[in-house]
Design a protein around this motif. Structure first.
Motif, PDB file in Angstrom:
ATOM      1  N   LEU A 130       3.984  -2.749  -7.950  1.00 44.58           N
ATOM      2  CA  LEU A 130       2.541  -2.629  -8.139  1.00 44.58           C
ATOM      3  C   LEU A 130       2.016  -3.707  -9.086  1.00 44.58           C
ATOM      4  CD1 LEU A 130       1.957   1.234  -8.458  1.00 44.58           C
ATOM      5  CD2 LEU A 130       1.349  -0.248  -6.545  1.00 44.58           C
ATOM      6  N   TYR A 131       2.784  -3.997 -10.123  1.00 43.07           N
ATOM      7  CA  TYR A 131       2.348  -4.990 -11.106  1.00 43.07           C
ATOM      8  C   TYR A 131       2.243  -6.377 -10.474  1.00 43.07           C
ATOM      9  CZ  TYR A 131       1.705  -6.627 -15.901  1.00 43.07           C
ATOM     10  OH  TYR A 131       1.171  -7.151 -17.055  1.00 43.07           O
ATOM     11  N   LEU A 132       3.241  -6.745  -9.694  1.00 38.11           N
ATOM     12  CA  LEU A 132       3.206  -8.051  -9.033  1.00 38.11           C
ATOM     13  C   LEU A 132       2.110  -8.109  -7.974  1.00 38.11           C
ATOM     14  CD1 LEU A 132       7.039  -8.735  -8.643  1.00 38.11           C
ATOM     15  CD2 LEU A 132       5.461  -9.777 -10.281  1.00 38.11           C
ATOM     16  N   ALA A 137      -1.613 -10.475  -5.296  1.00 40.28           N
ATOM     17  CA  ALA A 137      -1.881 -10.060  -3.915  1.00 40.28           C
ATOM     18  C   ALA A 137      -2.724 -11.075  -3.156  1.00 40.28           C
ATOM     19  CB  ALA A 137      -2.576  -8.700  -3.904  1.00 40.28           C
ATOM     20  N   ASP A 138      -3.513 -11.860  -3.876  1.00 41.21           N
ATOM     21  CA  ASP A 138      -4.358 -12.856  -3.215  1.00 41.21           C
ATOM     22  C   ASP A 138      -3.613 -14.158  -2.938  1.00 41.21           C
ATOM     23  OD1 ASP A 138      -4.114 -13.305  -5.936  1.00 41.21           O
ATOM     24  OD2 ASP A 138      -6.061 -14.295  -6.117  1.00 41.21           O
ATOM     25  N   ARG A 139      -2.337 -14.241  -3.386  1.00 43.80           N
ATOM     26  CA  ARG A 139      -1.603 -15.495  -3.214  1.00 43.80           C
ATOM     27  C   ARG A 139      -0.216 -15.324  -2.609  1.00 43.80           C
ATOM     28  NH1 ARG A 139      -1.991 -19.301  -8.428  1.00 43.80           N
ATOM     29  NH2 ARG A 139      -0.862 -20.612  -6.932  1.00 43.80           N
ATOM     30  N   ALA A 140       0.247 -14.081  -2.495  1.00 39.04           N
ATOM     31  CA  ALA A 140       1.623 -13.889  -2.026  1.00 39.04           C
ATOM     32  C   ALA A 140       1.795 -12.497  -1.443  1.00 39.04           C
ATOM     33  CB  ALA A 140       2.606 -14.099  -3.173  1.00 39.04           C
ATOM     34  N   LYS A 141       2.863 -12.338  -0.684  1.00 43.41           N
ATOM     35  CA  LYS A 141       3.279 -11.029  -0.190  1.00 43.41           C
ATOM     36  C   LYS A 141       4.439 -10.545  -1.057  1.00 43.41           C
ATOM     37  CE  LYS A 141       2.026 -11.988   4.636  1.00 43.41           C
ATOM     38  NZ  LYS A 141       1.471 -13.346   4.348  1.00 43.41           N
ATOM     39  N   LEU A 155      13.016  -6.425  -4.182  1.00 46.22           N
ATOM     40  CA  LEU A 155      11.685  -7.023  -4.037  1.00 46.22           C
ATOM     41  C   LEU A 155      11.827  -8.463  -3.554  1.00 46.22           C
ATOM     42  CD1 LEU A 155       9.958  -5.840  -7.361  1.00 46.22           C
ATOM     43  CD2 LEU A 155       9.568  -4.909  -5.077  1.00 46.22           C
ATOM     44  N   ILE A 156      11.031  -8.822  -2.562  1.00 48.55           N
ATOM     45  CA  ILE A 156      10.965 -10.200  -2.080  1.00 48.55           C
ATOM     46  C   ILE A 156       9.545 -10.705  -2.303  1.00 48.55           C
ATOM     47  CG2 ILE A 156      11.067 -11.717  -0.077  1.00 48.55           C
ATOM     48  CD1 ILE A 156      13.783 -10.918  -0.856  1.00 48.55           C
ATOM     49  N   PHE A 157       9.440 -11.846  -2.978  1.00 49.12           N
ATOM     50  CA  PHE A 157       8.144 -12.451  -3.298  1.00 49.12           C
ATOM     51  C   PHE A 157       7.982 -13.702  -2.440  1.00 49.12           C
ATOM     52  CE2 PHE A 157       5.326 -15.213  -5.686  1.00 49.12           C
ATOM     53  CZ  PHE A 157       4.365 -14.359  -6.193  1.00 49.12           C
ATOM     54  N   THR A 158       7.012 -13.662  -1.506  1.00 48.13           N
ATOM     55  CA  THR A 158       6.797 -14.777  -0.585  1.00 48.13           C
ATOM     56  C   THR A 158       5.370 -15.292  -0.734  1.00 48.13           C
ATOM     57  OG1 THR A 158       8.291 -13.680   0.982  1.00 48.13           O
ATOM     58  CG2 THR A 158       6.994 -15.535   1.803  1.00 48.13           C
ATOM     59  N   PRO A 159       5.170 -16.474  -1.311  1.00 51.40           N
ATOM     60  CA  PRO A 159       3.814 -17.001  -1.510  1.00 51.40           C
ATOM     61  C   PRO A 159       3.191 -17.470  -0.197  1.00 51.40           C
ATOM     62  CG  PRO A 159       5.434 -18.612  -2.211  1.00 51.40           C
ATOM     63  CD  PRO A 159       6.207 -17.376  -1.845  1.00 51.40           C
ATOM     64  N   ASP A 160       1.865 -17.519  -0.194  1.00 53.04           N
ATOM     65  CA  ASP A 160       1.140 -17.960   0.997  1.00 53.04           C
ATOM     66  C   ASP A 160       1.171 -19.475   1.164  1.00 53.04           C
ATOM     67  OD1 ASP A 160       0.476 -15.303   1.477  1.00 53.04           O
ATOM     68  OD2 ASP A 160      -1.391 -15.433   0.335  1.00 53.04           O
TER      69      ASP A 160
END
Length: 305
Positions: A130-132, A137-141, A155-160
């Motif tokens: 939730l924090y990430l 949220a406007d720049r990554a999934k 957790l997987i952080f994938t930028p747009d």
């Protein structure tokens, strides 16, 4: 809460939405912070994610609700460019630790006995997710429990945008005992060696997930609920992580306000005052930083009547 200034068009409008509670609105104008907090309590939403639009350029977000007693983090809505690299993500993990993790309300079942909620890793993971999301949220999934060839990544952080950095976050929780199951009262102890092995096992996992998905970075985040803030777990994680280019981080979770203060604001050891040494001529030897008044040698005593 939409708008905190009278100049805002929607100032005073209050609305709350929660995944498990639908939505709540209050048509009456809320006048101040106390009114907002009372309204949230009356609606039974004190433990829900709360987002306040303070102005046209700033959001305040309480990840665990206002009842948790944690500080909100601020989400800026301006268009200023912000680099999103591995250092930025590392800083965000530190921010999460300071604003969400260092509290004694939501992650402890019995903080005095150092018994965590159950299952602790899932709850910590959910809060970090939730924090990430709130931050990026406007720049990554940001996805949870992603099934990949080497298992299931937390957790997987994938930028747009390709210019930003991608990463995997693997979470481990170490603690002194298992949380008692329903119908039982005695916690099962967990030894230091078992905690070290559990934490270090995340290094290979994180390394494999990063390489399998061709991500830029791999973060192993160990949330340590053990008493004493001992260094063994962190040393073992760092020694293993550096060999596989994994970013290993250990975050110690305090169980009381007193423990937090001792960790962050330790008292200085009391100064010891020893009497000054006396030289052969009767004068005193000054200690560093001290001022010694000169003494006048006393006249030798006489045995004569």
């Amino acid at each position: 809460m939409l708008g905190s200034r009278v100049a805002d068009a929607l100032s005073g409008t209050f609305g709350v939405g929660a995944l498990n509670a639908g939505a709540f609105t209050k048509p009456q104008q809320v006048l101040d912070v106390n009114d907002v907090e009372q309204t949230i309590v009356q609606a039974g939403l004190g433990d829900c994610l709360t987002i306040a639009l303070m102005s046209t350029t700033e959001l305040w977000i309480w990840m665990q609700g206002m009842d948790a007693g944690t500080q909100p983090f601020q989400k800026l809505l301006d268009d200023a460019p912000v680099a999103l690299n591995l250092n930025t993500l590392d800083d965000k993990l530190s921010e999460f630790y300071e604003k969400v993790a260092r509290q004694t309300v939501t992650w402890w079942k019995d903080a005095k006995e150092r018994v965590t909620v159950s299952p602790p890793e899932a709850i910590v993971q959910h809060d970090l997710w939730l924090y990430l999301l709130g931050a990026y949220a406007d720049r990554a999934k940001v996805k949870q429990e992603v099934k990949i060839g080497n298992g299931r990544a937390d957790l997987i952080f994938t930028p747009d945008h390709n210019s930003d950095s991608s990463a995997v976050f693997e979470l481990k929780v170490t603690r002194d005992c298992h949380t008692p199951q329903p119908g039982t009262t005695t916690p099962t102890k967990i030894g230091l060696n078992d905690n070290v092995k559990w934490a270090v096992s995340g290094v290979q996992q994180t390394h494999a997930y990063r390489d399998q998905e061709k991500l830029d970075g791999a973060f192993l985040c160990v949330y340590d609920f053990c008493a004493g803030n001992r260094p063994e777990i962190e040393k073992a994680v760092q020694n293993a992580a550096i060999q596989l280019n994994v970013i290993g981080r250990r975050y110690w979770i305090t169980a009381s306000n007193e423990e937090h203060r001792k960790d962050r604001f330790p008292l200085l050891a009391p100064a010891t005052s020893a009497p000054p040494a006396v030289n052969g001529d009767g004068t005193a030897t000054a200690l560093p930083g001290s001022i010694v008044q000169p003494t006048t040698p006393s006249a030798p005593s006489s045995n004569k009547p």
